[in-house]
Design a protein around this motif. Sequence first.
Motif, short mmCIF file in Angstrom:
data_model
loop_
_atom_site.label_atom_id
_atom_site.label_comp_id
_atom_site.label_asym_id
_atom_site.label_seq_id
_atom_site.Cartn_x
_atom_site.Cartn_y
_atom_site.Cartn_z
N ALA A 83 0.99 -1.27 -0.03
CA ALA A 83 -0.08 0.00 -0.04
C ALA A 83 0.75 1.28 -0.04
O ALA A 83 0.59 2.14 -0.76
CB ALA A 83 -1.05 0.02 1.07
N GLY A 84 1.88 1.34 0.80
CA GLY A 84 2.88 2.29 0.78
C GLY A 84 3.41 2.66 -0.45
O GLY A 84 3.84 3.83 -0.91
N ALA A 85 4.08 1.61 -1.39
CA ALA A 85 4.57 1.69 -2.62
C ALA A 85 3.55 2.14 -3.60
O ALA A 85 3.87 3.12 -4.37
CB ALA A 85 5.13 0.37 -2.92
N SER A 86 2.26 1.90 -3.46
CA SER A 86 1.22 2.07 -4.43
C SER A 86 0.80 3.69 -4.22
O SER A 86 0.48 4.56 -5.03
CB SER A 86 -0.15 1.28 -4.01
N GLY A 110 10.38 5.74 -15.99
CA GLY A 110 11.04 4.47 -15.43
C GLY A 110 11.44 4.12 -14.21
O GLY A 110 11.03 3.63 -13.14
N TRP A 111 12.54 5.19 -13.89
CA TRP A 111 13.18 5.22 -12.57
C TRP A 111 12.14 5.99 -11.55
O TRP A 111 12.15 5.70 -10.25
CB TRP A 111 14.58 5.79 -12.59
N GLY A 112 11.41 6.93 -12.04
CA GLY A 112 10.76 7.67 -11.45
C GLY A 112 9.59 6.94 -10.58
O GLY A 112 9.33 7.11 -9.25
N ILE A 113 9.10 6.09 -11.37
CA ILE A 113 8.04 5.14 -10.80
C ILE A 113 8.77 4.11 -9.72
O ILE A 113 8.12 4.01 -8.49
CB ILE A 113 7.24 4.34 -11.76
N ILE A 114 10.05 3.50 -9.89
CA ILE A 114 10.77 2.62 -8.99
C ILE A 114 11.06 3.63 -7.80
O ILE A 114 10.95 3.18 -6.59
CB ILE A 114 11.82 2.15 -9.53
N ILE A 115 11.59 4.77 -8.04
CA ILE A 115 11.89 5.58 -6.66
C ILE A 115 10.77 5.84 -5.89
O ILE A 115 11.08 5.83 -4.46
CB ILE A 115 12.82 6.68 -7.09
N SER A 116 10.00 6.59 -6.60
CA SER A 116 8.59 6.72 -5.67
C SER A 116 7.85 5.53 -4.88
O SER A 116 7.56 5.79 -3.94
CB SER A 116 7.45 7.44 -6.56
N VAL A 243 10.58 -5.64 -4.61
CA VAL A 243 9.61 -6.49 -5.81
C VAL A 243 8.55 -5.38 -6.16
O VAL A 243 8.44 -5.36 -7.33
CB VAL A 243 9.27 -7.70 -5.28
N THR A 244 7.83 -4.82 -5.38
CA THR A 244 6.88 -3.94 -5.70
C THR A 244 7.14 -2.84 -6.57
O THR A 244 6.70 -2.30 -7.41
CB THR A 244 6.00 -3.45 -4.48
N ALA A 245 8.29 -2.16 -6.19
CA ALA A 245 8.86 -1.17 -6.68
C ALA A 245 9.39 -1.28 -8.22
O ALA A 245 9.01 -0.46 -9.02
CB ALA A 245 10.10 -0.59 -5.92
N PHE A 246 9.85 -2.47 -8.28
CA PHE A 246 10.46 -2.74 -9.78
C PHE A 246 9.52 -3.48 -10.67
O PHE A 246 9.34 -3.28 -11.81
CB PHE A 246 11.68 -3.64 -9.58
N CYS A 247 8.52 -4.18 -9.89
CA CYS A 247 7.68 -5.17 -10.99
C CYS A 247 6.12 -4.88 -10.58
O CYS A 247 5.28 -5.46 -11.40
CB CYS A 247 7.96 -6.72 -10.50
N GLY A 248 5.73 -4.13 -9.43
CA GLY A 248 4.26 -3.65 -9.26
C GLY A 248 3.91 -4.77 -8.21
O GLY A 248 4.58 -5.52 -7.77
N PRO A 249 2.80 -4.45 -7.64
CA PRO A 249 2.29 -5.35 -6.67
C PRO A 249 1.93 -6.81 -7.23
O PRO A 249 1.14 -6.96 -8.18
CB PRO A 249 0.97 -4.81 -6.25
N ILE A 250 2.57 -7.69 -6.59
CA ILE A 250 2.30 -9.12 -7.19
C ILE A 250 1.52 -10.06 -6.10
O ILE A 250 2.16 -10.15 -5.12
CB ILE A 250 3.59 -10.09 -7.55
N GLY A 251 0.31 -10.38 -6.27
CA GLY A 251 -0.65 -10.84 -5.16
C GLY A 251 -0.35 -12.52 -5.20
O GLY A 251 0.08 -13.03 -6.05
N PHE A 252 -0.64 -13.05 -3.88
CA PHE A 252 -1.03 -14.37 -3.64
C PHE A 252 0.47 -15.20 -3.62
O PHE A 252 0.43 -16.32 -2.92
CB PHE A 252 -1.86 -14.82 -4.58
#
Length: 325
Positions: A83-86, A110-116, A243-252
């Motif tokens: 949630a914090g990464a989102s 690219g890096w902006g999303i990862i850093i944020s 993992v969330t920063a580089f690949c997005g939220p991966i569930g389950f």
Amino acid sequence: MLFIVLLLQLFIGSVRIPISSVLTILTGGTVDNEAWSNIVIESRLPGALAAMLAGAGLSVSGLQMQTLFRNPVAGPYVLGISAGASLGVALYLMGAAALSSYSLFHLLSGWGIIISASLGAFVIFVVSSVLTFRIRDVVAVLIIGLMLGGGISAFIEILQSFSGNEALKHYVLWTFGSFRYVDITQVAYLAGAVMIGIFLSLAVSKQLNLLLLGEIYAAGLGVPINLIKYLVVFCTSLLAGCVTAFCGPIGFVGLAVPHIVRRLFNTYNHNILTPACALMGAVICCLCNILASVPGTEIALPINAVTSLFGAPVVIWIIMKYKKG
């Protein structure tokens, strides 16, 4: 199995490339079709490595959370890391739209999303660390983490209602999760973070085994409870956050894989479970990445949809198993 699924990711995709050509490209040779080289080296190879690292990191962090909270349905995101990464990504994308700074947005997409995302996850890590030291009851920490996640999700929904179509589209696509947009440089950073997290997890395996018997018993045997809690929170935040920063939220994946491994090896010994979860999680994420590419078509499914289709039956099985017990 891991070696096989890694190779399959390089051979299988929306573009059909002969196996001989893929092997030639991987060994440094040249092929007639230059586009094939770009696809294999710049897309499939980084995506395959990212899937492997993400699966390993999420599975190990999920194992740690289930041990710390002694809860079979705890996962790597129960502390609100995802949630914090989102929130970080939402503020970055929708804030850029609100400020009409799309030139900067496209420049740093690219890096902006990862850093944020990393900054958002780090803020939640700090909050979780403070709570871990101040609140001795791990169940209370779990509940507060869930409430933090719910509150952040609500705030993100408010941001979405004020955002433009383009920013909202970019954010929704990020929440789908993907291994296809990670380049080889980003894979190197992700590999470093995952290796550190797994190494620290292995280092506290003995203490985690004792925690399964209860905090009072573990403390009586000399386990520094607060220090171990902090290390577990740090490892989980590092693994799940990166993992969330580089690949997005991966569930389950982080929720289901530890249960599969316990069932497979019939043990609660973390000296076995930690490396086994890393390998099994890597294999499963690689398989999900292959399925998400829908071989033979130009369709690309959200990785979250594929992992959810895999994980949901496992979670149902967990609930039925414990209800029966």
